[in-house]
Design a protein around this motif. Structure first.
Motif, PDB file in Angstrom:
ATOM      1  N   UNK A 184       0.009   8.570  52.770  1.00  0.00           N
ATOM      2  CA  UNK A 184       0.674   9.676  53.474  1.00  0.00           C
ATOM      3  C   UNK A 184       0.341  11.066  52.930  1.00  0.00           C
ATOM      4  N   UNK A 185       0.195  11.229  51.617  1.00  0.00           N
ATOM      5  CA  UNK A 185      -0.091  12.569  51.092  1.00  0.00           C
ATOM      6  C   UNK A 185      -1.493  13.022  51.507  1.00  0.00           C
ATOM      7  N   UNK A 186      -2.450  12.098  51.549  1.00  0.00           N
ATOM      8  CA  UNK A 186      -3.794  12.448  52.018  1.00  0.00           C
ATOM      9  C   UNK A 186      -3.803  12.706  53.520  1.00  0.00           C
ATOM     10  N   UNK A 187      -3.002  11.941  54.260  1.00  0.00           N
ATOM     11  CA  UNK A 187      -2.896  12.172  55.700  1.00  0.00           C
ATOM     12  C   UNK A 187      -2.310  13.561  55.966  1.00  0.00           C
ATOM     13  N   UNK A 188      -1.257  13.929  55.216  1.00  0.00           N
ATOM     14  CA  UNK A 188      -0.654  15.249  55.375  1.00  0.00           C
ATOM     15  C   UNK A 188      -1.685  16.342  55.106  1.00  0.00           C
ATOM     16  N   UNK A 212      -3.306  20.020  69.954  1.00  0.00           N
ATOM     17  CA  UNK A 212      -3.354  18.560  69.827  1.00  0.00           C
ATOM     18  C   UNK A 212      -3.199  18.118  68.374  1.00  0.00           C
ATOM     19  N   UNK A 213      -3.753  18.884  67.440  1.00  0.00           N
ATOM     20  CA  UNK A 213      -3.610  18.532  66.030  1.00  0.00           C
ATOM     21  C   UNK A 213      -2.160  18.700  65.591  1.00  0.00           C
ATOM     22  N   UNK A 214      -1.494  19.727  66.079  1.00  0.00           N
ATOM     23  CA  UNK A 214      -0.085  19.908  65.769  1.00  0.00           C
ATOM     24  C   UNK A 214       0.743  18.765  66.364  1.00  0.00           C
ATOM     25  N   UNK A 250      -7.043  13.156  67.914  1.00  0.00           N
ATOM     26  CA  UNK A 250      -6.896  14.295  67.004  1.00  0.00           C
ATOM     27  C   UNK A 250      -6.396  13.827  65.639  1.00  0.00           C
ATOM     28  N   UNK A 251      -5.470  12.862  65.631  1.00  0.00           N
ATOM     29  CA  UNK A 251      -4.966  12.311  64.377  1.00  0.00           C
ATOM     30  C   UNK A 251      -6.083  11.597  63.620  1.00  0.00           C
ATOM     31  N   UNK A 252      -6.813  10.746  64.316  1.00  0.00           N
ATOM     32  CA  UNK A 252      -7.904  10.004  63.672  1.00  0.00           C
ATOM     33  C   UNK A 252      -8.941  10.944  63.080  1.00  0.00           C
ATOM     34  N   UNK A 253      -9.282  11.980  63.812  1.00  0.00           N
ATOM     35  CA  UNK A 253     -10.279  12.933  63.328  1.00  0.00           C
ATOM     36  C   UNK A 253      -9.769  13.675  62.084  1.00  0.00           C
ATOM     37  N   UNK A 282      -6.572  20.433  59.247  1.00  0.00           N
ATOM     38  CA  UNK A 282      -6.996  20.478  60.650  1.00  0.00           C
ATOM     39  C   UNK A 282      -6.181  21.504  61.434  1.00  0.00           C
ATOM     40  N   UNK A 283      -4.871  21.547  61.188  1.00  0.00           N
ATOM     41  CA  UNK A 283      -4.022  22.522  61.868  1.00  0.00           C
ATOM     42  C   UNK A 283      -4.446  23.942  61.478  1.00  0.00           C
ATOM     43  N   UNK A 284      -4.678  24.165  60.188  1.00  0.00           N
ATOM     44  CA  UNK A 284      -5.126  25.496  59.732  1.00  0.00           C
ATOM     45  C   UNK A 284      -6.448  25.898  60.392  1.00  0.00           C
ATOM     46  N   UNK A 285      -7.360  24.920  60.525  1.00  0.00           N
ATOM     47  CA  UNK A 285      -8.686  25.204  61.088  1.00  0.00           C
ATOM     48  C   UNK A 285      -8.677  25.354  62.601  1.00  0.00           C
TER      49      UNK A 285
END
Length: 121
Positions: free
Chosen positions: A37-41, A109-111, A26-29, A47-50
């Motif tokens: 880090x800012x782009x990862x966030x 899983x994304x959370x 889920x993290x990789x996706x 992803x969490x919103x979606x």
């Protein structure tokens, strides 16, 4: 007679019981095109919103509450807050401060990936 040591039991959070390979996936996706880090966030937040289906039940501050949405934290440049409802009132609480209750919501899983990532900062 020797003194017996009191055992301190470490609290296990909901995300620690998940399959780590699924959380990593889920993290990789969510962060496939992220380079810092800012782009990862932002990838994780999007992803969490979606994917995270609201509303769902959480436990915080010893109470059962209803999470209704998620927002970027105002006071943490790498944080996420859940908007929760208690009765007629809504307020924000940092994601790391809550426990998800069964049944876990779709998209959890994304959370969990966000929480795992946040521990590495």
């Amino acid at each position: 007679m020797p003194k017996s040591k009191k055992s301190k039991s470490k609290k296990i959070h909901w995300y620690q019981e998940l399959n780590q390979d699924e959380v990593d996936s889920a993290f990789e996706e969510a962060t496939v095109d992220a380079y810092d880090p800012s782009e990862q966030l932002m990838g994780l937040y999007n992803a969490v919103e979606d994917e995270l289906v609201f509303p769902f039940q959480i436990s915080a501050l010893g109470e059962e509450l209803t999470a209704t949405s998620i927002e970027m934290a105002d006071n943490d440049n790498c944080g996420l807050d859940l908007v929760v409802r208690r009765g007629a009132k809504s307020f924000r609480i940092e994601v790391r401060s809550v426990e998800l209750l069964e049944p876990l919501p779709d998209g959890h899983l994304v959370l969990a990936a966000y929480l795992h990532w946040k521990k590495t900062l």
